[in-house]
Design a protein around this motif. Structure first.
Motif, mmCIF file in Angstrom:
data_model
loop_
_atom_site.group_PDB
_atom_site.id
_atom_site.type_symbol
_atom_site.label_atom_id
_atom_site.label_comp_id
_atom_site.label_asym_id
_atom_site.label_seq_id
_atom_site.Cartn_x
_atom_site.Cartn_y
_atom_site.Cartn_z
ATOM 1 N N MET A 163 -32.199 84.772 -80.277
ATOM 2 C CA MET A 163 -30.835 84.483 -80.733
ATOM 3 C C MET A 163 -30.209 85.751 -81.287
ATOM 4 S SD MET A 163 -32.039 82.339 -84.102
ATOM 5 C CE MET A 163 -33.436 81.644 -83.230
ATOM 6 N N ASN A 164 -28.943 85.688 -81.600
ATOM 7 C CA ASN A 164 -28.248 86.799 -82.226
ATOM 8 C C ASN A 164 -28.928 87.179 -83.539
ATOM 9 O OD1 ASN A 164 -26.040 87.340 -84.509
ATOM 10 N ND2 ASN A 164 -25.391 88.339 -82.611
ATOM 11 N N THR A 165 -28.893 88.459 -83.873
ATOM 12 C CA THR A 165 -29.527 88.961 -85.102
ATOM 13 C C THR A 165 -29.057 88.209 -86.342
ATOM 14 O OG1 THR A 165 -29.721 91.162 -84.131
ATOM 15 C CG2 THR A 165 -29.884 91.029 -86.517
ATOM 16 N N ASN A 166 -27.760 87.999 -86.469
ATOM 17 C CA ASN A 166 -27.242 87.301 -87.650
ATOM 18 C C ASN A 166 -27.769 85.877 -87.725
ATOM 19 O OD1 ASN A 166 -25.790 89.549 -88.468
ATOM 20 N ND2 ASN A 166 -23.914 88.887 -87.454
ATOM 21 N N MET A 167 -27.909 85.241 -86.583
ATOM 22 C CA MET A 167 -28.481 83.894 -86.571
ATOM 23 C C MET A 167 -29.947 83.942 -86.969
ATOM 24 S SD MET A 167 -26.761 82.469 -83.061
ATOM 25 C CE MET A 167 -27.516 80.855 -83.118
ATOM 26 N N TYR A 168 -30.707 84.871 -86.373
ATOM 27 C CA TYR A 168 -32.137 84.960 -86.664
ATOM 28 C C TYR A 168 -32.386 85.272 -88.139
ATOM 29 C CZ TYR A 168 -37.015 86.257 -86.529
ATOM 30 O OH TYR A 168 -38.356 86.322 -86.788
ATOM 31 N N GLU A 169 -31.585 86.163 -88.704
ATOM 32 C CA GLU A 169 -31.780 86.572 -90.101
ATOM 33 C C GLU A 169 -31.141 85.616 -91.093
ATOM 34 O OE1 GLU A 169 -30.415 90.643 -90.140
ATOM 35 O OE2 GLU A 169 -32.240 91.341 -89.119
ATOM 36 N N ASN A 170 -30.426 84.606 -90.619
ATOM 37 C CA ASN A 170 -29.811 83.629 -91.502
ATOM 38 C C ASN A 170 -30.897 83.004 -92.377
ATOM 39 O OD1 ASN A 170 -28.994 80.825 -92.295
ATOM 40 N ND2 ASN A 170 -27.085 81.460 -91.304
ATOM 41 N N PRO A 171 -30.667 82.934 -93.679
ATOM 42 C CA PRO A 171 -31.697 82.379 -94.577
ATOM 43 C C PRO A 171 -32.142 80.964 -94.212
ATOM 44 C CG PRO A 171 -29.916 83.393 -95.838
ATOM 45 C CD PRO A 171 -29.486 83.400 -94.405
ATOM 46 N N ILE A 172 -31.260 80.178 -93.631
ATOM 47 C CA ILE A 172 -31.637 78.816 -93.241
ATOM 48 C C ILE A 172 -32.638 78.867 -92.079
ATOM 49 C CG2 ILE A 172 -30.799 76.630 -92.281
ATOM 50 C CD1 ILE A 172 -28.116 77.251 -93.776
ATOM 51 N N VAL A 173 -32.369 79.698 -91.085
ATOM 52 C CA VAL A 173 -33.290 79.838 -89.954
ATOM 53 C C VAL A 173 -34.629 80.386 -90.447
ATOM 54 C CG1 VAL A 173 -33.716 81.034 -87.763
ATOM 55 C CG2 VAL A 173 -31.452 80.071 -88.240
ATOM 56 N N GLN A 174 -34.591 81.393 -91.307
ATOM 57 C CA GLN A 174 -35.829 81.962 -91.834
ATOM 58 C C GLN A 174 -36.618 80.933 -92.650
ATOM 59 O OE1 GLN A 174 -37.326 85.004 -91.116
ATOM 60 N NE2 GLN A 174 -35.741 84.861 -89.526
ATOM 61 N N ALA A 175 -35.921 80.108 -93.420
ATOM 62 C CA ALA A 175 -36.599 79.054 -94.186
ATOM 63 C C ALA A 175 -37.219 78.022 -93.243
ATOM 64 C CB ALA A 175 -35.614 78.379 -95.142
ATOM 65 N N ASN A 176 -36.521 77.690 -92.163
ATOM 66 C CA ASN A 176 -37.075 76.754 -91.183
ATOM 67 C C ASN A 176 -38.322 77.326 -90.521
ATOM 68 O OD1 ASN A 176 -35.194 74.714 -91.603
ATOM 69 N ND2 ASN A 176 -33.800 75.476 -90.021
ATOM 70 N N ILE A 177 -38.295 78.613 -90.194
ATOM 71 C CA ILE A 177 -39.468 79.265 -89.594
ATOM 72 C C ILE A 177 -40.640 79.229 -90.566
ATOM 73 C CG2 ILE A 177 -40.386 81.512 -88.868
ATOM 74 C CD1 ILE A 177 -37.598 82.025 -87.561
ATOM 75 N N GLU A 178 -40.387 79.576 -91.814
ATOM 76 C CA GLU A 178 -41.467 79.559 -92.818
ATOM 77 C C GLU A 178 -42.024 78.150 -93.017
ATOM 78 O OE1 GLU A 178 -43.118 82.153 -94.040
ATOM 79 O OE2 GLU A 178 -41.816 83.253 -92.653
ATOM 80 N N LYS A 179 -41.141 77.166 -93.035
ATOM 81 C CA LYS A 179 -41.578 75.776 -93.181
ATOM 82 C C LYS A 179 -42.499 75.378 -92.029
ATOM 83 C CE LYS A 179 -39.644 71.117 -93.658
ATOM 84 N NZ LYS A 179 -38.382 70.352 -93.745
ATOM 85 N N LEU A 180 -42.101 75.728 -90.805
ATOM 86 C CA LEU A 180 -42.926 75.387 -89.648
ATOM 87 C C LEU A 180 -44.259 76.130 -89.666
ATOM 88 C CD1 LEU A 180 -40.191 75.126 -86.875
ATOM 89 C CD2 LEU A 180 -41.495 73.262 -87.921
ATOM 90 N N LYS A 181 -44.255 77.369 -90.102
ATOM 91 C CA LYS A 181 -45.521 78.116 -90.222
ATOM 92 C C LYS A 181 -46.466 77.412 -91.198
ATOM 93 C CE LYS A 181 -43.916 82.761 -89.033
ATOM 94 N NZ LYS A 181 -43.645 84.126 -89.550
ATOM 95 N N GLN A 182 -45.913 76.886 -92.281
ATOM 96 C CA GLN A 182 -46.749 76.168 -93.253
ATOM 97 C C GLN A 182 -47.370 74.911 -92.649
ATOM 98 O OE1 GLN A 182 -44.303 75.502 -96.719
ATOM 99 N NE2 GLN A 182 -44.172 77.682 -97.185
ATOM 100 N N PHE A 183 -46.706 74.346 -91.647
ATOM 101 C CA PHE A 183 -47.230 73.165 -90.956
ATOM 102 C C PHE A 183 -48.122 73.530 -89.774
ATOM 103 C CE2 PHE A 183 -43.562 70.930 -92.977
ATOM 104 C CZ PHE A 183 -44.298 69.962 -93.645
ATOM 105 N N GLY A 184 -48.393 74.824 -89.591
ATOM 106 C CA GLY A 184 -49.319 75.242 -88.552
ATOM 107 C C GLY A 184 -48.695 75.648 -87.228
ATOM 108 N N TYR A 185 -47.377 75.699 -87.161
ATOM 109 C CA TYR A 185 -46.716 76.181 -85.949
ATOM 110 C C TYR A 185 -46.872 77.701 -85.884
ATOM 111 C CZ TYR A 185 -44.419 71.622 -85.485
ATOM 112 O OH TYR A 185 -44.161 70.288 -85.332
ATOM 113 N N HIS A 186 -46.941 78.229 -84.677
ATOM 114 C CA HIS A 186 -47.124 79.663 -84.456
ATOM 115 C C HIS A 186 -45.832 80.262 -83.901
ATOM 116 C CE1 HIS A 186 -51.465 78.914 -84.823
ATOM 117 N NE2 HIS A 186 -51.241 77.867 -84.047
ATOM 118 N N PHE A 187 -45.565 81.499 -84.287
ATOM 119 C CA PHE A 187 -44.355 82.173 -83.819
ATOM 120 C C PHE A 187 -44.694 83.485 -83.136
ATOM 121 C CE2 PHE A 187 -42.520 79.062 -86.515
ATOM 122 C CZ PHE A 187 -41.249 78.856 -86.018
ATOM 123 N N ILE A 188 -44.002 83.739 -82.057
ATOM 124 C CA ILE A 188 -44.067 85.017 -81.361
ATOM 125 C C ILE A 188 -42.732 85.690 -81.663
ATOM 126 C CG2 ILE A 188 -44.347 86.195 -79.147
ATOM 127 C CD1 ILE A 188 -45.729 83.543 -78.151
#
Length: 181
Positions: free
Chosen positions: A121-146
């Motif tokens: 996605m666009n840099t501003n979208m990716y760095e949006n605190p909401i998107v980053q919080a969603n990524i961190e939340k999913l990582k805590q549930f065991g989802y993996h990110f590339i």
């Protein structure tokens, strides 16, 4: 092994065709779920041709009366990969929203198969605190990110948000599949 590939609405959707091709050539079965937004960037026929499988888009299309398709695909999957993963699908999964075929299958597969997301996605979208919080939340549930890479994006911006290189994504998935055997 069975890979379930989710393709969402991003200009990077065309790269999912190469991911499909490479995984198939490595002997893996690839089932593709293409979101409606994803189909604006690439057609189902591309994935059907490369995977030799039906491409799934409509959660309510009756495939076989004796099976609930979003559950049977989730059970069949040895690994789920969403590439590209839009801010929309990341937010849906993090919020527990299952209102389309991809989000429903992903919810059904959680805990059954490893789930990998490759954001694009666009840099501003990716760095949006909401998107980053969603990524961190999913990582805590065991989802993996590339993680996406920094690059000149389709919109002309320079920054982090471009889909990771296909080579990297395929390598990560092949290694993960080796661990699943």
């Amino acid at each position: 092994m069975n890979v379930l590939l989710g393709v969402t609405g991003s200009i990077a959707a065309y790269k999912a065709a190469e991911i499909t091709s490479r995984l198939t050539k490595q002997g893996h079965n690839v089932d593709v779920i293409l979101t409606e937004s994803g189909s604006r960037f690439i057609t189902p026929l591309t994935f059907q041709t490369l995977s030799k499988n039906k491409v799934y888009m409509d959660m309510f299309e009756e495939i076989t009366p004796s099976e609930v398709k979003h559950i049977s695909l989730a059970k069949k999957a040895d690994l789920v990969l969403i590439a590209p993963a839009s801010a929309n699908i990341i937010g849906k999964i993090a919020g527990g929203i299952a209102d389309d075929f991809l989000s429903t299958v992903t919810m059904a597969a959680a805990g059954r198969a490893p789930i990998y997301l490759a954001p694009a996605m666009n840099t501003n979208m990716y760095e949006n605190p909401i998107v980053q919080a969603n990524i961190e939340k999913l990582k805590q549930f065991g989802y993996h990110f590339i993680d996406p890479k920094a690059s000149l994006l389709a919109c002309g911006d320079l920054g982090k948000g471009a889909l990771a290189d296909v080579d990297e994504i395929v390598d990560v998935i092949l290694k993960a599949l080796e661990c699943e055997q």
